[in-house]
Design an enzyme around this catalytic site. Structure first.
Site, PDB file in Angstrom:
ATOM      1  N   LYS A 175      39.698 -55.449 -69.793  1.00 11.68           N
ATOM      2  CA  LYS A 175      38.586 -54.808 -70.506  1.00 11.68           C
ATOM      3  C   LYS A 175      38.118 -55.676 -71.669  1.00 11.68           C
ATOM      4  O   LYS A 175      36.923 -55.808 -71.921  1.00 11.68           O
ATOM      5  CB  LYS A 175      39.011 -53.415 -71.001  1.00 11.68           C
ATOM      6  N   ASP A 235      35.411 -43.155 -73.580  1.00  9.07           N
ATOM      7  CA  ASP A 235      36.107 -42.722 -72.360  1.00  9.07           C
ATOM      8  C   ASP A 235      35.574 -41.367 -71.881  1.00  9.07           C
ATOM      9  O   ASP A 235      35.830 -40.959 -70.750  1.00  9.07           O
ATOM     10  CB  ASP A 235      37.611 -42.574 -72.661  1.00  9.07           C
ATOM     11  N   GLN A 249      44.459 -46.447 -74.653  1.00  3.82           N
ATOM     12  CA  GLN A 249      44.894 -46.597 -73.255  1.00  3.82           C
ATOM     13  C   GLN A 249      45.970 -45.555 -72.927  1.00  3.82           C
ATOM     14  O   GLN A 249      46.975 -45.449 -73.637  1.00  3.82           O
ATOM     15  CB  GLN A 249      45.430 -48.028 -73.040  1.00  3.82           C
TER      16      GLN A 249
END
Ligand code: NAP
Length: 297
Positions: free
Chosen positions: A54, A121, A98
Site C-alpha cells: 500500500k 477504510d 491494519q
C-alpha cells in the site's frame, strides 16, 4: 460465447494512472499532497506485506505516506493516542489501521477513534451507517473495488439477482449494501448466504452475479452455478503446491477451472479483486483530501 476473464490487474493499473493525474491536478490547485498514515501493530507477516504494498502504491500516485510500526504489546490507550495525533495532523487525510489487531485491543474502539472524515477504510460506524442509508461516504475498499470491476466490465447489476456468499463486515455485508442501493450501477436484488444456510447451492444456482467472500478454497463448483453467471471471487486461500518454489499457491473460493466453463465472466485469483482493493484505498484517500482541502474559488 467465450468466457470473459475480468482482469483486475489491468483495471487497477488504469485506475491508478487516472488517480495520478487527478492527484497532480489537486496538488496544483491546492498546494496539498494527499497524505495517508498506516498503523501496523505487531509482526504479522501478511500485514507487513500488505502495508508495504500500500505504501508503494501511494508513492506511485504521488501521495505522502507514513507508516507507524508499533510493538504487539502496545496498550489500546497508547494506540488511540497515536490515532488522535493523526486525526489532528493536517498533512494526513486518511488513516488506516491494519487489521487484525492483537487480542488485548478492542478493534471496534480503535476504529471508532479514527476521525470519520479520515476513515478511508470505510469501517467507522458513521460511515457504515451512511453507506446503509445510501448517503455519499467512504465505501470499504474491497467492495468498492468489486463494484468498480463490474462498472468497467460493463456488467450492470440493476435488476439482477446478486448472491453474496459471506457476511463479514469488510466484504460480504458492504458489497450487498452497495449493490442493493437504488443508485446507478446498483439496484440489484441481493441475497446473503452464510454458514446458517442449510444448502448454499439452492441460492447460488439462482445467481445472475455470484460474489464469493468465504475464505475456503474452491467451495463454489460448477454444479452450484447457472450457465451465464458472472462470478466475482474475493477469496484468497493458500493451498499446498509442493512443486512450486514457495510450496504453496493462492486460490480463490471458486473452482476457477470448472466454473469458467459455464460462466459468462469470472475474476481470477490472483489478479481479480485483490489489485482493486489498493486502487480503491488510493481513491478514498484522494477523496478524503479533496473534502478536507477544497479548491478555493
Ligand atoms: P470472514 O470474516 O472469515 O467471513 C467469511 C464469511 O463466509 C462468513 O460470513 C461465514 O459465515 C461465511 N462462510 C464460511 N464458510 C462458509 C460455508 N461453507 N458456507 C457458507 N458460508 C460460509 O472472511 P472475509 O474477511 O469476508 O474474507 C473472505 C475471503 O476474502 C478471505 O479469503 C479473505 O482472505 C478474502 N479477502 C480478500 C480481499 C482482497 O483484497 N482480495 C480483501 C478482503 C478479504 P458465518 O458468518 O456464518 O461464519
Amino acid at each position: 460465447m467465450a468466457t470473459t476473464i475480468i482482469d483486475g490487474k489491468a483495471i487497477s493499473k488504469q485506475i491508478r494512472q487516472e488517480l495520478k493525474q487527478k492527484t497532480d491536478t489537486f496538488q496544483n490547485e491546492t498546494g496539498t499532497v494527499p497524505g495517508l498514515a498506516f498503523i501496523l501493530v505487531g509482526e504479522n507477516p501478511a500485514s507487513q506485506v500488505y502495508v508495504k504494498m500500500k505504501g508503494k502504491a501511494c508513492k506511485e500516485v504521488g501521495f505522502y505516506s507514513v507508516t507507524k510500526e508499533l510493538p504487539s504489546d502496545i496498550s489500546q490507550q497508547e494506540l488511540i493516542k497515536l490515532i488522535d495525533a493523526f486525526n489532528n495532523d493536517p498533512k494526513i487525510h486518511g488513516i488506516l489501521t491494519q487489521l487484525p489487531l492483537p487480542d488485548h485491543i478492542d478493534e471496534a474502539a480503535v476504529i471508532e477513534s479514527i476521525d470519520p472524515k479520515k476513515d478511508v477504510d470505510g469501517f467507522h460506524p458513521i460511515n457504515v451507517g451512511k453507506l446503509l442509508i445510501g448517503l455519499d461516504t467512504f465505501r470499504p475498499c474491497t467492495p468498492a473495488g468489486i463494484q468498480e470491476l463490474l462498472i468497467r466490465s460493463d456488467i450492470d447489476p440493476a435488476g439482477k439477482h446478486v448472491v453474496v456468499v459471506g457476511r463479514s463486515n469488510i466484504v460480504g455485508k458492504p458489497i450487498g449494501n452497495i449493490l442493493i442501493q437504488k443508485q446507478k450501477w446498483a439496484n440489484a436484488v441481493v441475497t446473503f448466504c452464510h454458514t446458517g444456510a442449510k444448502d448454499i447451492s439452492y441460492f447460488t444456482r439462482q445467481a445472475d452475479i455470484l460474489i464469493a467472500a468465504v475464505g475456503r478454497a474452491n467451495v463454489i463448483t460448477a454444479d452450484m452455478v447457472k450457465k451465464g453467471v458472472v462470478v466475482i471471487d474475493v477469496g484468497v486461500n493458500r493451498v499446498d503446491a509442493p512443486s512450486s518454489e514457495k510450496g504453496y499457491k493462492l486460490v480463490g473460493d471458486v473452482d476457477f477451472e470448472s466454473v469458467k466453463e459455464v460462466a459468462d465472466a469470472i475474476t481470477p485469483v490472483p489478479g481479480g479483486v485483490g489489485p482493486m482493493t489498493i486502487a480503491m484505498l488510493l481513491a478514498n484517500t484522494l477523496q478524503a483530501a479533496q473534502e478536507q482541502v477544497p479548491v478555493s474559488e
